[in-house]
Design a protein around this motif. Sequence first.
Motif, PDB file in Angstrom:
ATOM      1  N   ALA A  27      32.914  53.371  49.024  1.00 26.62           N
ATOM      2  CA  ALA A  27      33.230  53.484  47.602  1.00 26.62           C
ATOM      3  C   ALA A  27      34.215  54.607  47.282  1.00 26.62           C
ATOM      4  N   LYS A  28      34.714  55.306  48.281  1.00 27.21           N
ATOM      5  CA  LYS A  28      35.584  56.452  48.042  1.00 27.21           C
ATOM      6  C   LYS A  28      37.069  56.105  48.113  1.00 27.21           C
ATOM      7  N   LYS A  29      37.368  54.863  48.320  1.00 31.77           N
ATOM      8  CA  LYS A  29      38.770  54.474  48.484  1.00 31.77           C
ATOM      9  C   LYS A  29      39.479  54.355  47.148  1.00 31.77           C
ATOM     10  N   SER A  30      40.799  54.306  47.182  1.00 32.86           N
ATOM     11  CA  SER A  30      41.588  54.337  45.957  1.00 32.86           C
ATOM     12  C   SER A  30      41.847  52.960  45.357  1.00 32.86           C
ATOM     13  N   PHE A  31      41.569  51.879  46.100  1.00 35.34           N
ATOM     14  CA  PHE A  31      41.717  50.526  45.587  1.00 35.34           C
ATOM     15  C   PHE A  31      40.331  49.973  45.287  1.00 35.34           C
ATOM     16  N   PHE A  32      40.216  49.197  44.207  1.00 33.04           N
ATOM     17  CA  PHE A  32      38.892  48.652  43.897  1.00 33.04           C
ATOM     18  C   PHE A  32      38.755  47.169  44.202  1.00 33.04           C
ATOM     19  N   LYS A  33      39.878  46.489  44.506  1.00 33.16           N
ATOM     20  CA  LYS A  33      39.768  45.056  44.801  1.00 33.16           C
ATOM     21  C   LYS A  33      41.034  44.556  45.458  1.00 33.16           C
ATOM     22  N   VAL A  34      40.878  43.547  46.322  1.00 32.97           N
ATOM     23  CA  VAL A  34      42.036  42.804  46.821  1.00 32.97           C
ATOM     24  C   VAL A  34      41.710  41.324  46.681  1.00 32.97           C
ATOM     25  N   ARG A  35      42.641  40.585  46.132  1.00 35.97           N
ATOM     26  CA  ARG A  35      42.434  39.156  45.896  1.00 35.97           C
ATOM     27  C   ARG A  35      43.310  38.350  46.851  1.00 35.97           C
ATOM     28  N   LEU A  36      42.671  37.550  47.675  1.00 40.05           N
ATOM     29  CA  LEU A  36      43.379  36.691  48.622  1.00 40.05           C
ATOM     30  C   LEU A  36      43.481  35.280  48.070  1.00 40.05           C
ATOM     31  N   MET A  37      44.625  34.655  48.313  1.00 39.42           N
ATOM     32  CA  MET A  37      44.787  33.245  47.992  1.00 39.42           C
ATOM     33  C   MET A  37      45.142  32.514  49.275  1.00 39.42           C
ATOM     34  N   VAL A  38      44.329  31.514  49.611  1.00 42.63           N
ATOM     35  CA  VAL A  38      44.472  30.788  50.875  1.00 42.63           C
ATOM     36  C   VAL A  38      44.843  29.339  50.587  1.00 42.63           C
ATOM     37  N   ASP A  39      45.924  28.876  51.187  1.00 37.76           N
ATOM     38  CA  ASP A  39      46.354  27.488  51.032  1.00 37.76           C
ATOM     39  C   ASP A  39      45.279  26.568  51.606  1.00 37.76           C
ATOM     40  N   LYS A  40      44.697  25.727  50.759  1.00 34.63           N
ATOM     41  CA  LYS A  40      43.573  24.890  51.166  1.00 34.63           C
ATOM     42  C   LYS A  40      43.968  23.864  52.223  1.00 34.63           C
ATOM     43  N   VAL A  41      45.152  23.311  52.116  1.00 36.32           N
ATOM     44  CA  VAL A  41      45.596  22.270  53.055  1.00 36.32           C
ATOM     45  C   VAL A  41      46.095  22.877  54.364  1.00 36.32           C
ATOM     46  N   LYS A  42      46.945  23.892  54.273  1.00 33.42           N
ATOM     47  CA  LYS A  42      47.540  24.492  55.460  1.00 33.42           C
ATOM     48  C   LYS A  42      46.618  25.488  56.157  1.00 33.42           C
ATOM     49  N   ASN A  43      45.579  25.942  55.446  1.00 36.92           N
ATOM     50  CA  ASN A  43      44.692  26.978  55.981  1.00 36.92           C
ATOM     51  C   ASN A  43      45.496  28.212  56.382  1.00 36.92           C
ATOM     52  N   GLN A  44      46.324  28.667  55.436  1.00 36.12           N
ATOM     53  CA  GLN A  44      47.171  29.838  55.651  1.00 36.12           C
ATOM     54  C   GLN A  44      47.055  30.785  54.462  1.00 36.12           C
ATOM     55  N   LEU A  45      47.177  32.077  54.752  1.00 35.51           N
ATOM     56  CA  LEU A  45      47.200  33.061  53.687  1.00 35.51           C
ATOM     57  C   LEU A  45      48.479  32.887  52.872  1.00 35.51           C
ATOM     58  N   TYR A  46      48.334  32.803  51.555  1.00 34.12           N
ATOM     59  CA  TYR A  46      49.490  32.665  50.670  1.00 34.12           C
ATOM     60  C   TYR A  46      49.848  33.999  50.018  1.00 34.12           C
ATOM     61  N   SER A  47      48.836  34.738  49.577  1.00 36.00           N
ATOM     62  CA  SER A  47      49.115  36.014  48.935  1.00 36.00           C
ATOM     63  C   SER A  47      47.914  36.942  49.000  1.00 36.00           C
ATOM     64  N   ALA A  48      48.200  38.237  48.857  1.00 37.61           N
ATOM     65  CA  ALA A  48      47.168  39.259  48.742  1.00 37.61           C
ATOM     66  C   ALA A  48      47.572  40.184  47.608  1.00 37.61           C
ATOM     67  N   GLN A  49      46.694  40.324  46.635  1.00 39.36           N
ATOM     68  CA  GLN A  49      46.981  41.179  45.477  1.00 39.36           C
ATOM     69  C   GLN A  49      46.013  42.352  45.479  1.00 39.36           C
ATOM     70  N   ILE A  50      46.578  43.575  45.498  1.00 44.36           N
ATOM     71  CA  ILE A  50      45.769  44.783  45.596  1.00 44.36           C
ATOM     72  C   ILE A  50      45.718  45.458  44.236  1.00 44.36           C
ATOM     73  N   PHE A  51      44.510  45.793  43.783  1.00 45.58           N
ATOM     74  CA  PHE A  51      44.293  46.413  42.487  1.00 45.58           C
ATOM     75  C   PHE A  51      43.969  47.891  42.691  1.00 45.58           C
ATOM     76  N   ASP A  52      44.864  48.770  42.232  1.00 45.76           N
ATOM     77  CA  ASP A  52      44.717  50.207  42.395  1.00 45.76           C
ATOM     78  C   ASP A  52      43.979  50.792  41.190  1.00 45.76           C
ATOM     79  N   LYS A  53      43.221  51.873  41.435  1.00 46.93           N
ATOM     80  CA  LYS A  53      42.511  52.530  40.346  1.00 46.93           C
ATOM     81  C   LYS A  53      43.452  53.093  39.283  1.00 46.93           C
ATOM     82  N   ASN A  54      44.677  53.398  39.659  1.00 53.37           N
ATOM     83  CA  ASN A  54      45.620  53.992  38.698  1.00 53.37           C
ATOM     84  C   ASN A  54      46.308  52.946  37.822  1.00 53.37           C
TER      85      ASN A  54
END
Length: 224
Positions: free
Chosen positions: A159-186
């Motif tokens: 709980a001491k890290k500076s980011f509170f969440k990362v949201r991954l989006m995975v292509d359902k058909v290709k089974n590949q990572l499409y994006s990663a969105q990082i949410f910073d406390k600032n």
Amino acid sequence: MKKLSYFFLALTFTATGAFAQKDADAKVILNKLSAQYRTYDAVKTDFTLAIENQQANVKQTQTGTLMARSKANKYKVTLLTPGAKPTVTQEIISDGKNQWTYLKDANEVQLSTADNSEESFNPAKIFTIYEKGYKYLYTGQQKIAGRVYQVIDLTPEDAKKSFFKVRLMVDKVKNQLYSAQIFDKNGSRYTYTLRTFTPNYKAAETTFAFDKKSHPGVEVVDLR
């Protein structure tokens, strides 16, 4: 520029609770994703990195490439200037033992020891970051330009890290990572979107080491 390096080399997040009900759904998706990724010797992707902070009136986008051989913790990240004719602004390279950070404007390369510990994050681990020390929640599907993506939110157990969440989006058909969105406390959000993905990319070993000869006059700062 420091923010871009920070994104790749210090990707950490803070923990929250209530990630229990759909844990199993997320785990199935993520296990399938990492299992496929681990069959590849090396991968190459062209990406877009968008940084946004509404409070600070910051909105910028940068493109680049990533080549990674995850089993050996080897990678090369190349960041480019925006525009019709992009040029290299920065490179982050590791051969699994050493790490080089090259800054073109300063014609300087910083040499440090690669951190391959379980606690560290490096670009070679971007497709498998959830496997240790993270909680995850499947939040549903989202359709973009006719494609269906599975959305998963991650939080770490520390709980001491500076980011509170990362949201991954995975292509359902290709089974590949499409994006990663990082949410910073600032209030900043860092969105890493894969524009291309090449599995089993034929990367020479020289790819994962800094070539001083191709950078005349470069200053080497040894931080080891």
